[in-house]
Scaffold this active site. Structure first.
Site, PDB file in Angstrom:
ATOM      1  N   ASP A 282     -13.199  15.045  -7.631  1.00  0.00           N
ATOM      2  CA  ASP A 282     -13.722  16.061  -6.707  1.00  0.00           C
ATOM      3  C   ASP A 282     -13.144  15.781  -5.324  1.00  0.00           C
ATOM      4  O   ASP A 282     -13.858  15.721  -4.333  1.00  0.00           O
ATOM      5  CB  ASP A 282     -15.260  15.999  -6.690  1.00  0.00           C
TER       6      ASP A 282
ATOM      7  N   LYS B 225     -28.387   8.375   0.034  1.00  0.00           N
ATOM      8  CA  LYS B 225     -28.016   9.516  -0.808  1.00  0.00           C
ATOM      9  C   LYS B 225     -28.996   9.588  -1.964  1.00  0.00           C
ATOM     10  O   LYS B 225     -29.134   8.640  -2.734  1.00  0.00           O
ATOM     11  CB  LYS B 225     -26.576   9.350  -1.321  1.00  0.00           C
TER      12      LYS B 225
HETATM   13  P1  ADP Z   1     -22.726  15.653  -2.775  1.00  0.00           P
HETATM   14  O1  ADP Z   1     -22.619  14.951  -4.085  1.00  0.00           O
HETATM   15  O2  ADP Z   1     -24.010  16.417  -2.656  1.00  0.00           O
HETATM   16  O3  ADP Z   1     -21.518  16.463  -2.450  1.00  0.00           O
HETATM   17  P2  ADP Z   1     -21.753  13.704  -0.831  1.00  0.00           P
HETATM   18  O4  ADP Z   1     -21.786  12.248  -1.160  1.00  0.00           O
HETATM   19  O5  ADP Z   1     -20.431  14.376  -0.930  1.00  0.00           O
HETATM   20  O6  ADP Z   1     -22.855  14.460  -1.694  1.00  0.00           O
HETATM   21  O7  ADP Z   1     -22.328  13.880   0.638  1.00  0.00           O
HETATM   22  C1  ADP Z   1     -22.553  15.166   1.201  1.00  0.00           C
HETATM   23  C2  ADP Z   1     -22.193  15.177   2.690  1.00  0.00           C
HETATM   24  O8  ADP Z   1     -22.957  14.204   3.398  1.00  0.00           O
HETATM   25  C3  ADP Z   1     -20.738  14.796   2.961  1.00  0.00           C
HETATM   26  O9  ADP Z   1     -19.890  15.915   2.921  1.00  0.00           O
HETATM   27  C4  ADP Z   1     -20.798  14.171   4.329  1.00  0.00           C
HETATM   28  O10 ADP Z   1     -20.759  15.164   5.324  1.00  0.00           O
HETATM   29  C5  ADP Z   1     -22.174  13.520   4.366  1.00  0.00           C
HETATM   30  N1  ADP Z   1     -22.096  12.082   4.029  1.00  0.00           N
HETATM   31  C6  ADP Z   1     -22.270  11.525   2.810  1.00  0.00           C
HETATM   32  N2  ADP Z   1     -22.158  10.189   2.847  1.00  0.00           N
HETATM   33  C7  ADP Z   1     -21.913   9.861   4.134  1.00  0.00           C
HETATM   34  C8  ADP Z   1     -21.704   8.612   4.835  1.00  0.00           C
HETATM   35  N3  ADP Z   1     -21.731   7.440   4.215  1.00  0.00           N
HETATM   36  N4  ADP Z   1     -21.489   8.667   6.170  1.00  0.00           N
HETATM   37  C9  ADP Z   1     -21.456   9.860   6.802  1.00  0.00           C
HETATM   38  N5  ADP Z   1     -21.649  11.046   6.221  1.00  0.00           N
HETATM   39  C10 ADP Z   1     -21.873  11.072   4.895  1.00  0.00           C
HETATM   40 MG    MG Z   2     -19.633  15.938  -1.938  1.00  0.00          MG
END
Ligand code: ADP
Ligand code: MG
Length: 398
Positions: free
Chosen positions: A229, A124
């Site tokens: 959130d 991320k």
């Molecule tokens: P943001 O802060 O941009 O919303 P998120 O952490 O919510 O970021 O991640 C965005 C998307 O990426 C999530 O909705 C999910 O679909 C995917 N995602 C994030 N982390 C994971 C993970 N560890 N495993 C699988 N999918 C993930």
């Molecule tokens: Mg998110």
């Protein structure tokens, strides 16, 4: 902005050294003057070597030249910071290759990556200073007033805070992806094989899942936390096949929570509002998507707070605050996150549309690499890199 690893393998070790020097210089210079870059990089080839590397880095957009009244200098770009972080993860053998991007939000890019065993993970990349063209138009003043360079500081803070929370939550047995490593504005975590709740059109027992999600909100509250959130994008639903006693196959659903930079303490001055908003979000989603409405009112903040005090469990809000965040850091980050929220609400009245129509805002999406890209860290990590790598984990922000 997106992660683009194409130029990575062409960088020579001198280039990495100079890139690292620009990063170090930007800890106390908005624009890093060329003589300072030379001084920090201490290349054997002297100034001309540094100039060669500077051109190479500027050409692939890892640093950018800025002309100012007082002096000319260079600043690290998002791309440059991405490279440094990837380089660190790869030197630690946590990442070997970068695959496809699975998510792009306003605050982050989510990439699938793999280590040299082929184990897939999620990277991320926080992009807190990123502003879309759509919002920029109505926020020129905001841009003008923003201290430049703060995107690096804020994105790094977001990653540090999220990583600290994930570790604390996992240690208490909460269903969150295992956090593996953090470097600068990035977090490496386990890949969860699941879809976000958002993509699930029907569940066998909505009441049961609803109950579990509300329980999670209350369990967080008992540890002093509000997610902040808690929506259908940040709840992943794992489908697990089980065999019932009568020998039939059945699916059980297990929620996994993600996305923590905005978490707040139950003692926050607006705690009740955040708590109610998280609860309301789940209620609204279940009623719209699954036509399920709970017969029970609440849960209510007052009761949750009472339960927290009575339970006497480890207070994760305090744990994280004690883990190296100054009050100023938390305040800066919170201000940036709230600003972002406000801009979102301004620019688009519907959250759902906002999330769905998300597209990259700046550069052309030229290489959504279907295939993976191997990170070319041909050059050994030299002492300067190691110095910065350790420095950047210890005192990331000045
Ligand atoms: P943001 O802060 O941009 O919303 P998120 O952490 O919510 O970021 O991640 C965005 C998307 O990426 C999530 O909705 C999910 O679909 C995917 N995602 C994030 N982390 C994971 C993970 N560890 N495993 C699988 N999918 C993930
Ligand atoms: Mg998110």
């Amino acid at each position: 902005m997106k992660l683009d690893t194409r130029a990575m393998r062409y960088l020579a070790s001198e280039d990495w050294r100079v890139l690292t020097a620009v990063e170090m210089g930007s800890k106390n210079h908005e624009l890093v003057p060329t003589p300072l870059i030379e001084k920090i990089a201490r290349l054997k080839g002297g100034a001309s070597g540094v100039h060669k590397s500077i051109s190479a880095l500027a050409k692939v957009g890892l640093i950018a030249r800025v002309k100012e009244a007082k002096y000319d200098g260079y600043r690290l770009t998002y791309g440059g910071l991405d490279y440094l972080a990837l380089h660190t993860h790869s030197a630690r053998k946590d990442i070997y290759s970068v695959g496809t991007r699975i998510g792009v939000g306003k605050e982050s890019d989510i990439m699938i990556v793999a280590d040299n065993q082929g184990t897939q993970k999620v990277l991320k990349i926080h992009r807190l200073g990123r502003i879309s063209f759509r919002t920029v138009k109505s926020n020129r003043d905001y841009l003008k007033n923003r201290a430049s360079g703060s995107w690096m500081y804020l994105s790094r803070l977001a990653a540090m805070k999220e990583f600290a929370f994930m570790k604390a939550l996992l240690a208490e047995g909460f269903p969150v992806p295992e956090p593996i490593a953090q470097s600068r504005h990035t977090i490496l975590m386990a890949l969860i094989d699941a879809f976000p709740l958002r993509q699930i059109s029907a569940v066998p027992d909505p009441a049961k899942l609803y109950g579990e999600l509300i329980s999670l909100i209350l369990r967080l509250a008992k540890h002093g936390l509000i997610h902040g959130d808690f929506n259908e994008f940040n709840i992943l639903i794992k489908e697990i096949k089980v065999t019932t006693e009568s020998g039939e196959e059945a699916l059980t659903l297990e929620p996994v929570i993600i996305d923590f930079p905005q978490m707040v303490s139950m003692e926050h001055q607006n705690a009740e509002m955040y708590f109610d908003r998280d609860v309301e979000c789940i209620k609204r989603f279940f009623s719209r998507r699954f036509h399920f409405t709970s017969t029970e009112p609440g849960p209510f903040f007052k009761d949750a707070k009472r339960a927290m005090k009575k339970a006497g469990l480890t207070r994760l809000d305090a744990t994280v605050e004690a883990s190296g965040f100054t009050k100023k850091m938390l305040k800066d980050l919170e201000a940036a996150i709230r600003e972002k929220e406000a801009m979102k609400a301004d620019g688009n009245n519907s959250d759902e549309e906002e999330e769905e129509s998300e597209e990259d805002d700046d550069d052309e999406d030229s290489s959504d690499n279907g295939g993976e890209i191997i990170i070319g860290v041909a050059n050994e990590v030299d002492d300067l890199d190691a110095e910065v790598a350790s420095k950047s984990t210890e005192d990331e922000v000045q």
